[in-house]
Design an enzyme around this catalytic site. Sequence first.
Site, PDB file in Angstrom:
ATOM      1  N   ASP A 140      54.986  18.484  59.484  1.00 55.17           N
ATOM      2  CA  ASP A 140      54.018  19.405  58.902  1.00 55.17           C
ATOM      3  C   ASP A 140      53.485  18.897  57.572  1.00 55.17           C
ATOM      4  OD1 ASP A 140      53.467  21.562  60.647  1.00 55.17           O
ATOM      5  OD2 ASP A 140      55.540  22.213  60.431  1.00 55.17           O
ATOM      6  N   HIS A 185      56.951  14.762  87.092  1.00 58.80           N
ATOM      7  CA  HIS A 185      58.378  14.727  87.427  1.00 58.80           C
ATOM      8  C   HIS A 185      58.871  13.301  87.589  1.00 58.80           C
ATOM      9  CE1 HIS A 185      57.956  19.090  88.897  1.00 58.80           C
ATOM     10  NE2 HIS A 185      58.296  19.018  87.633  1.00 58.80           N
ATOM     11  N   GLU A 212      57.397  21.373  53.569  1.00 55.25           N
ATOM     12  CA  GLU A 212      56.445  20.998  54.616  1.00 55.25           C
ATOM     13  C   GLU A 212      55.008  21.232  54.196  1.00 55.25           C
ATOM     14  OE1 GLU A 212      58.058  22.136  58.542  1.00 55.25           O
ATOM     15  OE2 GLU A 212      58.474  24.063  57.629  1.00 55.25           O
ATOM     16  N   CYS A 239      63.880  15.903  57.999  1.00 57.66           N
ATOM     17  CA  CYS A 239      64.163  16.161  59.412  1.00 57.66           C
ATOM     18  C   CYS A 239      62.920  16.043  60.294  1.00 57.66           C
ATOM     19  CB  CYS A 239      64.816  17.524  59.594  1.00 57.66           C
ATOM     20  SG  CYS A 239      63.815  18.866  58.947  1.00 57.66           S
TER      21      CYS A 239
END
Length: 621
Positions: A508, A247, A484, A555
């Site tokens: 990928d 955190h 991919e 992307c």
Amino acid sequence: MGVREGSSLIVSAEGADADKALSVMHTLMQSLSAQEKADAELALKRQKSSPSWQAREDLAAIIGASAAPGMVVGQVYRKITHTLDVPDETGSLSDNASRLHKALRETKAQLQALSQETEQQLGKQEAKIFLAHIELLNDTDLITLVCQIMADGHGVAWAWNTGIERMANRLSALGNPVLAARATDLRDVGNRVLFHIAPELSNTTETACPDHPYILISDDLTPSDTAALDTTKVIGLATSEGGPTSHTAILARTLGLPALVGGGQGLLDIANGSQLILDGTAGRIYIDPNEDDISSAQEWITKLQAQQAKEAESRQLPAKTTDGTQILIGANINLPDQVAEAISEGAEGVGLMRTEFLYLERNDEPSEDEQYETYLAMSKNLEGRDLIVRTLDIGGDKQAPQLALPEEENPFLGVRGSRLLLRRADLLQPQLRALYRALKDGAKLSIMFPMVTSVGEFLKLRAICEDVRESMAAPSCPIGVMIEVPAAALEAKVLAKHADFFSIGTNDLTQYCLAMDRQNPTLAAEADSLHPAVLKLIKLTVDGAKDHNCWVGACGGIAGDPHGAAILSGLGVTELSMSPLDIPAVKARLRQNSMDELKALAQKALEAETSEAVRQLKEAE
Ligand code: PEP
Ligand code: MG
């Protein structure tokens, strides 16, 4: 429990709704870490591609993990957490019980207020940390333990503190960083309750902080410590414990403070007041720098700040090369309420909406209605800008336990992405209906299929889209293929005949081209999307698309790396989609060259022998 990632557990339940409870529990356990994994992957990529300051070779350094980027020079303030001396003042059991009850109630109200305040100042995600603290206080094991200690004749403050310490020690002793972080949270919330029981103890915990800017060093910081930091004084954070998903790390990133975590014991030996250089991007602290080091670091910081300010200033302008070729810049975002931030970072549309995020971290499947509303809201918020929605890409690293898919030995090579959609009409049909309903109601969007391996698969998917569209009398939309899998890149020429566009999923594509698991940290440095073999597959894709009026975007993570973006554009990719924070730097980079220069750079990259050589082309520019 000492459970580590990947451990097997047997969970049992009794009672009428035991089956249902077990299934909910199972789902929850499997889906908890999905977003964390995605964030960690992104942080690693960013760390790899971010430039960092080159220190003198013999300058002593402490190496930790990068928790938040940026660099600062400053004096150390070592926060000493005194062990609390909690007196054991006995009282009647009923008095003790009502004091505990009152303290718990007051603490919960305080945490609720703190969560609201944090949501306004920092955001929803950060506010959730304090809501989770409220849950810690609802733990019946903890309350039972404390009551037992009180029943043994101890005072409420002592019993509470002892109970918290016992539970926290148990968690930290297990040697699991995730559970150790939970121990910090437990002590943090434990102290809050303790100070409600015995307010006089609250002034004995801290030494006074300096009143000049300082780098805060500590063993670990609780979320309360981090949220309450005086950001006019604290310029950086370093902790000896903790990890990048703690955190503290999340809050430091939100506050924009450079931070390092997990620096080890040596960090705590640094003398108070000494001068340090903290490089949060590289996760390093340099000790005893001389004047030359400091001025070199300061020069670097000034240069970096000027560059970031310049990039930020021009982020709304198009990414046009010096000769006027425009590369479209999209954002990779998944929810309608992320659109505003993406646009403010300079996004011109959404190039990848990963719809599997609608399925992750929940027990059930999103209904057709819910999906329709999300797609429509996303498009509305984009106010006419392009939106590419990727159909469900479950499998591989993204598991959705509620779908109860059979376990596979090699999930990355199994029934994932489009392969799954073609086998599960119950998933594909509602998603397509939701998309065409949104189109019918005015949404502007394109549909994109993940993990396509053969033209046969894509033709089937296109035909199903057409059937759904016709049955609903909806307007048509562009339908694209994600490239991919190496097979798709090699077959780009055939696929391009049938697809309206391609978007290269370099994450990928790299994994399958290099046969390196994208999640394996040991291979992270080698699994480089700038490997010349991956670049050759990208070139094949662009060449294959050329004759068929099929544009090519990208992307995957490398599209958000300025050097990677320059090479992709030079290879002929005309749209790049990335995480919003990467946009300003990528746009600025693309404006530096003409298209011919980018083509020449891409050619050199294709001819390079190694990924290192491709990365070095950056320095040569
Ligand atoms: C990719 O593989 O590059 C991609 C963008 O898809 P994801 O990261 O969601 O697999
Ligand atoms: Mg992918």
